[in-house]
Design a protein around this motif. Structure first.
Motif, PDB file in Angstrom:
ATOM      1  N   GLN A  29     -34.181  76.389  96.724  1.00 17.00           N
ATOM      2  CA  GLN A  29     -35.201  75.382  96.440  1.00 17.00           C
ATOM      3  C   GLN A  29     -34.613  74.202  95.681  1.00 17.00           C
ATOM      4  O   GLN A  29     -34.949  73.046  95.962  1.00 17.00           O
ATOM      5  CB  GLN A  29     -36.360  75.994  95.652  1.00 17.00           C
ATOM      6  N   ALA A  30     -33.736  74.470  94.722  1.00 17.21           N
ATOM      7  CA  ALA A  30     -33.107  73.388  93.964  1.00 17.21           C
ATOM      8  C   ALA A  30     -32.248  72.525  94.878  1.00 17.21           C
ATOM      9  O   ALA A  30     -32.247  71.293  94.761  1.00 17.21           O
ATOM     10  CB  ALA A  30     -32.278  73.960  92.816  1.00 17.21           C
ATOM     11  N   ARG A  31     -31.529  73.147  95.805  1.00 15.73           N
ATOM     12  CA  ARG A  31     -30.716  72.377  96.754  1.00 15.73           C
ATOM     13  C   ARG A  31     -31.603  71.543  97.676  1.00 15.73           C
ATOM     14  O   ARG A  31     -31.315  70.377  97.956  1.00 15.73           O
ATOM     15  CB  ARG A  31     -29.816  73.304  97.559  1.00 15.73           C
ATOM     16  N   ALA A  32     -32.703  72.123  98.144  1.00 15.72           N
ATOM     17  CA  ALA A  32     -33.627  71.387  99.013  1.00 15.72           C
ATOM     18  C   ALA A  32     -34.273  70.232  98.260  1.00 15.72           C
ATOM     19  O   ALA A  32     -34.471  69.145  98.819  1.00 15.72           O
ATOM     20  CB  ALA A  32     -34.689  72.330  99.566  1.00 15.72           C
ATOM     21  N   LEU A  33     -34.592  70.443  96.993  1.00 16.68           N
ATOM     22  CA  LEU A  33     -35.171  69.379  96.179  1.00 16.68           C
ATOM     23  C   LEU A  33     -34.170  68.241  95.989  1.00 16.68           C
ATOM     24  O   LEU A  33     -34.534  67.061  96.082  1.00 16.68           O
ATOM     25  CB  LEU A  33     -35.616  69.962  94.837  1.00 16.68           C
ATOM     26  N   SER A  34     -32.911  68.570  95.770  1.00 16.33           N
ATOM     27  CA  SER A  34     -31.866  67.545  95.643  1.00 16.33           C
ATOM     28  C   SER A  34     -31.714  66.762  96.941  1.00 16.33           C
ATOM     29  O   SER A  34     -31.560  65.537  96.926  1.00 16.33           O
ATOM     30  CB  SER A  34     -30.531  68.175  95.258  1.00 16.33           C
ATOM     31  N   ALA A  35     -31.764  67.451  98.071  1.00 14.67           N
ATOM     32  CA  ALA A  35     -31.679  66.772  99.364  1.00 14.67           C
ATOM     33  C   ALA A  35     -32.890  65.866  99.577  1.00 14.67           C
ATOM     34  O   ALA A  35     -32.764  64.756 100.108  1.00 14.67           O
ATOM     35  CB  ALA A  35     -31.570  67.802 100.487  1.00 14.67           C
ATOM     36  N   PHE A  36     -34.064  66.329  99.164  1.00 22.95           N
ATOM     37  CA  PHE A  36     -35.283  65.521  99.262  1.00 22.95           C
ATOM     38  C   PHE A  36     -35.126  64.238  98.449  1.00 22.95           C
ATOM     39  O   PHE A  36     -35.466  63.156  98.912  1.00 22.95           O
ATOM     40  CB  PHE A  36     -36.488  66.332  98.768  1.00 22.95           C
ATOM     41  N   ILE A  37     -34.618  64.343  97.244  1.00 25.34           N
ATOM     42  CA  ILE A  37     -34.447  63.173  96.376  1.00 25.34           C
ATOM     43  C   ILE A  37     -33.447  62.194  96.998  1.00 25.34           C
ATOM     44  O   ILE A  37     -33.620  60.978  96.914  1.00 25.34           O
ATOM     45  CB  ILE A  37     -34.019  63.610  94.957  1.00 25.34           C
ATOM     46  N   GLN A  72     -38.005  69.615  89.283  1.00 27.75           N
ATOM     47  CA  GLN A  72     -36.782  70.412  89.350  1.00 27.75           C
ATOM     48  C   GLN A  72     -36.835  71.695  88.520  1.00 27.75           C
ATOM     49  O   GLN A  72     -36.340  72.724  88.981  1.00 27.75           O
ATOM     50  CB  GLN A  72     -35.572  69.556  88.975  1.00 27.75           C
ATOM     51  N   PRO A  73     -37.433  71.698  87.329  1.00 29.18           N
ATOM     52  CA  PRO A  73     -37.502  72.965  86.578  1.00 29.18           C
ATOM     53  C   PRO A  73     -38.330  74.051  87.281  1.00 29.18           C
ATOM     54  O   PRO A  73     -38.197  75.227  86.969  1.00 29.18           O
ATOM     55  CB  PRO A  73     -38.144  72.575  85.246  1.00 29.18           C
ATOM     56  N   LEU A  74     -39.178  73.674  88.236  1.00 30.07           N
ATOM     57  CA  LEU A  74     -39.991  74.661  88.956  1.00 30.07           C
ATOM     58  C   LEU A  74     -39.239  75.308  90.109  1.00 30.07           C
ATOM     59  O   LEU A  74     -39.676  76.338  90.632  1.00 30.07           O
ATOM     60  CB  LEU A  74     -41.262  74.000  89.504  1.00 30.07           C
ATOM     61  N   ALA A  75     -38.119  74.713  90.520  1.00 27.10           N
ATOM     62  CA  ALA A  75     -37.378  75.220  91.675  1.00 27.10           C
ATOM     63  C   ALA A  75     -36.843  76.623  91.397  1.00 27.10           C
ATOM     64  O   ALA A  75     -36.342  76.905  90.310  1.00 27.10           O
ATOM     65  CB  ALA A  75     -36.231  74.283  92.005  1.00 27.10           C
ATOM     66  N   ASP A  76     -36.982  77.470  92.390  1.00 28.27           N
ATOM     67  CA  ASP A  76     -36.489  78.846  92.341  1.00 28.27           C
ATOM     68  C   ASP A  76     -37.114  79.653  91.210  1.00 28.27           C
ATOM     69  O   ASP A  76     -36.501  80.583  90.693  1.00 28.27           O
ATOM     70  CB  ASP A  76     -34.955  78.862  92.259  1.00 28.27           C
ATOM     71  N   ARG A  77     -38.313  79.300  90.827  1.00 28.88           N
ATOM     72  CA  ARG A  77     -39.066  80.036  89.810  1.00 28.88           C
ATOM     73  C   ARG A  77     -40.320  80.596  90.471  1.00 28.88           C
ATOM     74  O   ARG A  77     -40.871  80.005  91.400  1.00 28.88           O
ATOM     75  CB  ARG A  77     -39.485  79.119  88.658  1.00 28.88           C
ATOM     76  N   PRO A  78     -40.825  81.708  89.965  1.00 25.83           N
ATOM     77  CA  PRO A  78     -42.049  82.274  90.552  1.00 25.83           C
ATOM     78  C   PRO A  78     -43.288  81.480  90.145  1.00 25.83           C
ATOM     79  O   PRO A  78     -43.345  80.897  89.067  1.00 25.83           O
ATOM     80  CB  PRO A  78     -42.084  83.694  89.979  1.00 25.83           C
ATOM     81  N   ASN A  79     -44.254  81.446  91.034  1.00 26.73           N
ATOM     82  CA  ASN A  79     -45.587  80.887  90.780  1.00 26.73           C
ATOM     83  C   ASN A  79     -45.584  79.450  90.257  1.00 26.73           C
ATOM     84  O   ASN A  79     -46.127  79.168  89.194  1.00 26.73           O
ATOM     85  CB  ASN A  79     -46.354  81.783  89.805  1.00 26.73           C
ATOM     86  N   PRO A  80     -45.057  78.492  91.033  1.00 30.05           N
ATOM     87  CA  PRO A  80     -45.051  77.107  90.556  1.00 30.05           C
ATOM     88  C   PRO A  80     -46.339  76.340  90.865  1.00 30.05           C
ATOM     89  O   PRO A  80     -46.471  75.193  90.469  1.00 30.05           O
ATOM     90  CB  PRO A  80     -43.884  76.497  91.334  1.00 30.05           C
ATOM     91  N   LYS A  81     -47.292  76.979  91.543  1.00 35.73           N
ATOM     92  CA  LYS A  81     -48.431  76.257  92.092  1.00 35.73           C
ATOM     93  C   LYS A  81     -49.246  75.494  91.050  1.00 35.73           C
ATOM     94  O   LYS A  81     -49.540  74.309  91.244  1.00 35.73           O
ATOM     95  CB  LYS A  81     -49.346  77.218  92.849  1.00 35.73           C
TER      96      LYS A  81
END
Length: 149
Positions: A29-37, A72-81
């Motif tokens: 998720q963190a990698r996908a978020l970086s690619a999104f940015i 970014q702090p929510l990436a790869d963490r449970p229950n970010p909704k």
């Protein structure tokens, strides 16, 4: 002189020490978020004509990227909704005075961020932000129930 030599030895030991081990590598998720940015946003697409001009596009992109960086702090963490929806609610007022196309495209990027973070539904939050109501909510006033007779 003794203090100087002691300081010199300490400095040499610190300089030759192995660098600290890197932190945990970023998850998917963190990698996908970086690619999104990193990608360009608000470019013309099938149903979106693109931003009116380049300065506006850059401003819109910066706004979405700032939101993504906050997430970014929510990436790869449970229950970010819950935190994700709160971030969307806080970010959306920046779009309220923009054209409908830009608002809809911004919410499209919100949906993309939801997908990256593994959130399947906003439970009507995005509809309420964009349209002022949730069409999936059947208990709203002014329904057309009397037309079905």
């Amino acid at each position: 002189m003794r203090v100087f030599l002691l300081a010199l030895v300490l400095f040499c030991q610190l300089a030759m020490a192995a660098p600290p081990s890197p932190s945990t590598p970023p998850g998917p998720q963190a990698r996908a978020l970086s690619a999104f940015i990193a990608k360009k946003k608000f470019l013309p697409e099938a149903l979106y004509p693109g931003a009116m001009n380049e300065p506006a596009r850059l401003r819109f992109e910066a706004t979405i990227n700032a939101l993504a960086m906050q997430l970014q702090p929510l990436a790869d963490r449970p229950n970010p909704k819950d935190k994700l929806m709160a971030a969307f609610k806080a970010a959306y007022p920046a779009w309220e005075n923009e054209d409908t196309e830009e608002r809809e495209r911004a919410v499209g990027y919100f949906e993309e961020l939801m997908g990256i973070l593994g959130v399947e539904s906003s439970n009507g939050v995005l509809n309420r932000l964009l349209y002022g109501f949730d069409p999936g909510n059947r208990r709203r006033r002014g329904t057309r129930r009397h037309w079905r007779r």
